[in-house]
Design an enzyme around this catalytic site. Structure first.
Site, PDB file in Angstrom:
ATOM      1  N   HIS A   1       6.398  -8.541  27.284  1.00 27.39           N
ATOM      2  CA  HIS A   1       6.732  -8.776  25.886  1.00 27.39           C
ATOM      3  C   HIS A   1       5.465  -8.489  25.089  1.00 27.39           C
ATOM      4  CE1 HIS A   1      10.423 -11.508  26.807  1.00 27.39           C
ATOM      5  NE2 HIS A   1      10.357 -10.456  27.594  1.00 27.39           N
ATOM      6  N   PRO A   2       5.577  -7.771  23.960  1.00 27.00           N
ATOM      7  CA  PRO A   2       4.385  -7.098  23.424  1.00 27.00           C
ATOM      8  C   PRO A   2       3.242  -7.992  22.968  1.00 27.00           C
ATOM      9  CG  PRO A   2       6.334  -6.713  22.052  1.00 27.00           C
ATOM     10  CD  PRO A   2       6.810  -7.398  23.271  1.00 27.00           C
ATOM     11  N   GLN A   3       3.507  -9.202  22.478  1.00 28.57           N
ATOM     12  CA  GLN A   3       2.370  -9.897  21.865  1.00 28.57           C
ATOM     13  C   GLN A   3       1.277 -10.234  22.876  1.00 28.57           C
ATOM     14  OE1 GLN A   3       3.246 -13.506  19.814  1.00 28.57           O
ATOM     15  NE2 GLN A   3       4.432 -14.420  21.445  1.00 28.57           N
TER      16      GLN A   3
ATOM     17  N   VAL B   1       0.865  -1.184   0.000  1.00 28.64           N
ATOM     18  CA  VAL B   1       0.000   0.000   0.000  1.00 28.64           C
ATOM     19  C   VAL B   1       0.900   1.232   0.000  1.00 28.64           C
ATOM     20  CG1 VAL B   1      -1.643   1.324   1.398  1.00 28.64           C
ATOM     21  CG2 VAL B   1      -1.927  -1.151   1.153  1.00 28.64           C
TER      22      VAL B   1
ATOM     23  N   HIS C   1      10.902  -4.860  20.334  1.00 27.03           N
ATOM     24  CA  HIS C   1       9.617  -4.583  20.974  1.00 27.03           C
ATOM     25  C   HIS C   1       9.200  -3.128  20.731  1.00 27.03           C
ATOM     26  CE1 HIS C   1      10.465  -7.999  24.117  1.00 27.03           C
ATOM     27  NE2 HIS C   1      10.237  -8.456  22.908  1.00 27.03           N
TER      28      HIS C   1
HETATM   29  C1  LIG Z   1      12.904 -11.125  15.868  1.00 27.42           C
HETATM   30  C2  LIG Z   1      11.721 -10.748  16.699  1.00 27.42           C
HETATM   31  C3  LIG Z   1      11.499 -11.411  17.904  1.00 27.42           C
HETATM   32  C4  LIG Z   1      10.409 -11.056  18.694  1.00 27.42           C
HETATM   33  N1  LIG Z   1      10.145 -11.783  19.828  1.00 27.42           N
HETATM   34  C5  LIG Z   1       9.022 -11.513  20.535  1.00 27.42           C
HETATM   35  C6  LIG Z   1       8.655 -12.330  21.641  1.00 27.42           C
HETATM   36  O1  LIG Z   1       9.297 -13.317  21.968  1.00 27.42           O
HETATM   37  N2  LIG Z   1       7.528 -11.999  22.331  1.00 27.42           N
HETATM   38  C7  LIG Z   1       6.758 -10.915  21.985  1.00 27.42           C
HETATM   39  O2  LIG Z   1       5.769 -10.654  22.661  1.00 27.42           O
HETATM   40  N3  LIG Z   1       7.074 -10.153  20.921  1.00 27.42           N
HETATM   41  C8  LIG Z   1       8.164 -10.431  20.186  1.00 27.42           C
HETATM   42  N4  LIG Z   1       8.458  -9.685  19.081  1.00 27.42           N
HETATM   43  C9  LIG Z   1       7.631  -8.487  18.798  1.00 27.42           C
HETATM   44  C10 LIG Z   1       6.289  -8.753  18.106  1.00 27.42           C
HETATM   45  O3  LIG Z   1       6.393  -9.743  17.132  1.00 27.42           O
HETATM   46  C11 LIG Z   1       5.822  -7.421  17.514  1.00 27.42           C
HETATM   47  O4  LIG Z   1       5.614  -6.534  18.598  1.00 27.42           O
HETATM   48  C12 LIG Z   1       4.542  -7.546  16.701  1.00 27.42           C
HETATM   49  O5  LIG Z   1       4.735  -8.373  15.583  1.00 27.42           O
HETATM   50  C13 LIG Z   1       4.054  -6.192  16.237  1.00 27.42           C
HETATM   51  O6  LIG Z   1       2.802  -6.385  15.612  1.00 27.42           O
HETATM   52  P1  LIG Z   1       2.237  -5.356  14.554  1.00 27.42           P
HETATM   53  O7  LIG Z   1       0.956  -5.898  14.059  1.00 27.42           O
HETATM   54  O8  LIG Z   1       2.275  -4.007  15.153  1.00 27.42           O
HETATM   55  O9  LIG Z   1       3.310  -5.323  13.375  1.00 27.42           O
HETATM   56  P2  LIG Z   1       3.873  -6.495  12.486  1.00 27.42           P
HETATM   57  O10 LIG Z   1       3.580  -7.810  13.080  1.00 27.42           O
HETATM   58  O11 LIG Z   1       5.284  -6.145  12.204  1.00 27.42           O
HETATM   59  O12 LIG Z   1       3.019  -6.396  11.152  1.00 27.42           O
HETATM   60  C14 LIG Z   1       3.106  -5.322  10.234  1.00 27.42           C
HETATM   61  C15 LIG Z   1       2.873  -5.905   8.844  1.00 27.42           C
HETATM   62  O13 LIG Z   1       2.577  -4.852   7.929  1.00 27.42           O
HETATM   63  C16 LIG Z   1       3.196  -5.138   6.686  1.00 27.42           C
HETATM   64  N5  LIG Z   1       3.346  -3.866   5.978  1.00 27.42           N
HETATM   65  C17 LIG Z   1       4.136  -2.828   6.341  1.00 27.42           C
HETATM   66  N6  LIG Z   1       3.991  -1.816   5.465  1.00 27.42           N
HETATM   67  C18 LIG Z   1       3.090  -2.221   4.551  1.00 27.42           C
HETATM   68  C19 LIG Z   1       2.531  -1.604   3.389  1.00 27.42           C
HETATM   69  N7  LIG Z   1       2.868  -0.348   3.036  1.00 27.42           N
HETATM   70  N8  LIG Z   1       1.645  -2.310   2.649  1.00 27.42           N
HETATM   71  C20 LIG Z   1       1.281  -3.578   3.010  1.00 27.42           C
HETATM   72  N9  LIG Z   1       1.796  -4.200   4.108  1.00 27.42           N
HETATM   73  C21 LIG Z   1       2.672  -3.523   4.862  1.00 27.42           C
HETATM   74  C22 LIG Z   1       4.512  -5.787   7.103  1.00 27.42           C
HETATM   75  O14 LIG Z   1       5.090  -6.514   6.038  1.00 27.42           O
HETATM   76  C23 LIG Z   1       4.086  -6.636   8.288  1.00 27.42           C
HETATM   77  O15 LIG Z   1       3.716  -7.940   7.913  1.00 27.42           O
HETATM   78  C24 LIG Z   1       9.531 -10.010  18.272  1.00 27.42           C
HETATM   79  C25 LIG Z   1       9.755  -9.361  17.049  1.00 27.42           C
HETATM   80  C26 LIG Z   1      10.833  -9.727  16.262  1.00 27.42           C
HETATM   81  C27 LIG Z   1      11.037  -9.019  14.952  1.00 27.42           C
END
Ligand SMILES: Cc1cc2nc3c(=O)[nH]c(=O)nc-3n(C[C@H](O)[C@H](O)[C@H](O)COP(=O)(O)OP(=O)(O)OC[C@H]3O[C@@H](n4cnc5c(N)ncnc54)[C@H](O)[C@@H]3O)c2cc1C
Length: 544
Positions: A522-524, A227, A484
């Site tokens: 932890h955020p999830q 997007v 996070h």
């Molecule tokens: C390596 C790693 C380890 C982690 N370990 C933990 C853990 O153990 N426990 C825990 O609680 N949390 C953990 N986290 C954190 C947790 O996964 C995140 O806080 C969470 O995924 C954030 O959710 P979200 O929906 O905000 O974003 P995301 O899950 O990042 O989703 C955003 C999505 O939007 C998509 N996107 C972005 N821009 C666009 C666009 N312009 N058009 C279309 N799609 C787009 C991206 O590709 C992505 O898939 C970890 C994160 C990582 C990276």
């Protein structure tokens, strides 16, 4: 695809995007929901749900791996910021840790945005809706747990994984007890202070990606689709423009779930943000919203590797004696130590007596060094993760230009406040003492092994009596984010208490970017329930 129209467009098929789209689809089968994800569908990839295999995905095709600007407080290092780029988003890369924040942190959030629905009590119905909690054990706060939600949550000592008793489990717990940290099996009233169990999101020993835990059967999912911006009629969002030039029209709402780094970028590209930045990029200002991209927070952290006296004892992954397959039915992480700063330190920095008692740091023991440069995974080392829980440093996400294909500009400003420096140095000292100077660990650990390679050669090993200066220097040299991040479209500043973007209509944000403050967990464990609550607001709006 050609131009299309739908009731709801959800932008970003990550952790929150999948939960939002799934629940909307389940609420009324007649609703049309389009979920748009920049990355691909990883379901066919065998690494996508495994715990240890998931680590191999870091830096690969399911990872945006953003690069920060050089960071002044960490010797101008550029930090690689892992971020899911796949259906499931961060849930494809994440480590599965499921650690709720302290009840007081949620209450701070509610107080800040003057909305009790975001307090610990306000969260409880949504915790219950999200979780399928296995083995509450001694936890007295059972009304804050759910037993039939989509996300399976287990502790290492819970029934389903009871055979996962790590050989160093008791010595590590004993070490922290020797330092005066209390064991907290009950988590009374949502308090996580002290030594608590490590919980994870695990079903039959596998992680649960958001896109499988939250079924997307009657959702139109567009993967590999970016997007570019939200389209408006006046100040009402009417849909989105895709990178391929097509449009998807939303009859009801556009919901941004593109994550901490991309949601503020999308808002700015759509004309919502600080006018100085928009003007500089030549983007017409639709709504001046100065806080978009501000308030970036993350759990800045340091890992230490500790060399074992007897690598053949089977204490760490990679040792030939580490043979029980149950030990790998999750990441080999153990015990969560969450603590406030001692009174004599925190009173110098915080006058509010309530806040003096907040848990400011967390230490977890890891029976496999998690990608520490130069440290082999061959059974010779264990490690620790020592992390700030409520950092006061704040960074900024901005745009480089009006082009959606330019990655966002990210300046995290880690370690930039005195309180963060004092806290992490104290937390690191406690970690070194627990591992190197307690009677239970001294006979097991020989010493700290500093990272090496990647420009880190020649670091001097830290000891239990290392000076604050030496520790602070090591943090500047090797400190990293803990993945996070949040805060860049903060509730109360950019969105209201229901996630609606202030100043426009038909546009909501429902991802980590709306977290107004860092939370000490932890955020999830917060983001899924948060998404559940926001969906309830969307459904309520339909009914009205
Ligand atoms: C390596 C790693 C380890 C982690 N370990 C933990 C853990 O153990 N426990 C825990 O609680 N949390 C953990 N986290 C954190 C947790 O996964 C995140 O806080 C969470 O995924 C954030 O959710 P979200 O929906 O905000 O974003 P995301 O899950 O990042 O989703 C955003 C999505 O939007 C998509 N996107 C972005 N821009 C666009 C666009 N312009 N058009 C279309 N799609 C787009 C991206 O590709 C992505 O898939 C970890 C994160 C990582 C990276």
């Amino acid at each position: 695809m050609s131009d299309a129209s739908t009731d709801y467009v959800v932008v970003g098929g990550g952790l929150t995007g999948c939960a939002i789209a799934s629940r909307l689809g389940q609420s009324d089968k007649k609703l049309k929901v389009v979920l748009i994800e920049a990355g691909s569908d990883s379901s066919g990839d065998p690494a996508a749900a495994g715990f240890l295999s998931g680590l191999s995905l870091l830096g690969g095709k399911f990872d945006h791996v953003y690069q920060s600007n050089p960071e002044p407080n960490t010797l101008n290092r550029v930090h690689s910021l892992n971020s899911g780029k796949a259906l499931g988003g961060g849930s494809i890369l994440n480590f599965g840790g499921w650690l709720r924040a302290d009840a007081a942190d949620y209450d701070d959030w509610a107080e800040m945005v003057r909305d009790k629905r975001w307090s610990y009590d306000g969260f409880k119905p949504w915790f219950r809706k999200t979780e399928r909690f296995h083995g509450s054990g001694n936890d007295t706060d059972t009304d804050a747990h759910g037993f039939d939600g989509p996300m399976h949550v287990v502790s290492i000592s819970a029934a389903e994984s009871g055979e996962r008793k790590y050989p160093l489990r008791e010595p590590v717990k004993q070490a922290w007890t020797e330092l005066g940290v209390s064991f907290n099996p009950q988590k009374e009233k949502g308090s996580i202070t002290g030594i608590t169990e490590f919980y994870e999101n695990s079903r039959h020993g596998m992680r649960q990606p958001a896109n499988t835990a939250y079924p997307l059967e009657n959702i139109e999912v567009l993967t590999n689709t970016i997007v570019n911006r939200v389209i408006f009629s006046g100040t009402t969002a009417t849909g989105v423009e895709l990178a391929n030039g097509h449009k998807v029209t939303a009859r009801r709402e556009v919901i941004l779930c593109a994550g901490t780094y991309r949601t503020p970028q999308l808002l700015m590209l759509s004309g919502i943000g600080p006018s100085a930045i928009l003007n500089q990029a030549g983007i017409p200002v639709l709504h001046e919203s100065p806080h978009v991209g501000q308030n970036l927070h993350d759990h800045f952290a340091i890992y230490f590797a500790f060399r074992l006296r007897d690598p053949s004892a089977g204490y760490a992954l990679g040792s030939s004696s580490w043979q029980n397959p149950a030990l790998c039915k999750g990441l080999p992480w153990d015990w969560v130590v969450s603590e406030p700063l001692p009174a004599e330190i925190i009173t110098k920095h915080e006058s509010d007596a309530r806040k003096q008692k907040r848990n400011l740091y967390e230490v977890i023991t890891v029976y496999t060094p998690p990608g520490i440069p130069g440290i082999p995974v061959d059974g010779t080392h264990i490690a620790t993760s020592t992390m700030l829980l409520l950092p006061t440093s704040r960074g900024v996400v901005s745009i480089r230009s009006s082009s959606p294909s330019d990655p966002p500009r990210i300046q995290p400003n880690y370690f930039s406040t005195l309180l963060d420096r004092v806290t992490l140095v104290h937390a690191a000292k406690q970690t070194l003492k627990a591992m190197l100077a307690t009677s239970s660990m001294q006979s097991i650990i020989e010493g700290e092994t500093p990272p090496s390679g990647q420009g880190l050669d020649g670091l001097i090993p830290l000891t239990a009596d290392a000076s604050g200066e030496a520790i602070e220097e090591r943090i500047r040299q090797t400190g990293i984010q803990h993945h996070h991040s949040g805060g860049t479209a903060a509730m109360g500043k950019v969105v209201n208490g229901e996630g609606k973007v202030i100043g426009v209509k038909g546009l909501r944000v429902a991802d980590a970017s709306i977290l107004p403050i860092p939370l000490g967990g932890h955020p999830q464990a917060t983001l899924y329930p948060m998404a559940e609550q926001i969906v309830s607001f969307i459904i309520q709006d339909i009914l009205e």
